[in-house]
Design an enzyme around this catalytic site. Sequence first.
Site: not given
Length: 316
Positions: A228, A257, A276
């Site tokens: 993360r 993000e 991601h």
Amino acid sequence: MLILTSGKIRRSIQKRMVDTYPDLTFSFRDSMEEAASELPVADILITYGEDLTAEHIRKAEKLKWIMVISAGLEEMPFQAIKEKNIMVTNARGIHKIPMAEYTIAMMIQTVKNMKMWHDNERQHLWKKDMPMGEITGKTLAVVGAGAIGSEIARLAGAFHMKTLGVNRSGKPAEHFDEIYTNDNVNDCVSRADFIVAVLPHTKETDKFLGREQFRAMKQDAVFINIGRGKTVDEAEMLEALREGEIAHAVLDVFEEEPLPEDHPVWEMQRVTVTPHLSAITPQYQHRAFEIFEENLRLFRNGGGDYINQIDFDRGY
């Protein structure tokens, strides 16, 4: 018993659930907006977790179990869920294969200087004088030696890498040569050629890797974050890169993000950015539902040792 979903589930999985459990009622909805009207009568909710609010929980009068078909739980309204004593399980561990493969691929890409290969290919340049290395025999440190970390360590073994892991307890973990506790993370990362962060974001791990840790790393170390973004102090990491305190960073996750177009990492030669995607695989939902079905068996039989039952106090 009504089992409600609030995320798009593959048609093949929907059919299998309905055919396998004819005595249960399934309502497959593609969003929480669609599912909200049925929440008050649902016994089980299958969700990706990010769409669930405390208000939804208050309206879920019959809800006994929430199955989160992802690993991340940062957006979950745990206080409201805890007050109503609703069980939560997640899909922790299903990402280990794609994320481990991504990690090995990125380590190889970095030491083989593959970004330059592609640049030269596009420019039709035949250049052999570029730096090339190997990952074989190098030392790998995994900060977050859980299921994903153990799979990374297992694959690293094929390259005869020395594997160091960091976890909360310091207890031995499969496929790791040595394990360190969180308190000794600096000692661990200082020995590694590659440092991989696979941490969940909790109060304990917020900006867990910061100035001290980056300064402890070797100058030729490669840092990879697939956990993360908020577990890393981004400003300190960028400073370490600018100052040459580490050689390269491979970043699949970020504090914010989607990553803003004007973020400095886009233009940094020492950084590889991916959006991601390290966990993406066609097998994602199938593996998540394997966990769901085993837990469903226990649930219908009155309980037991559920897979990935969440500890509300720890947040995972």
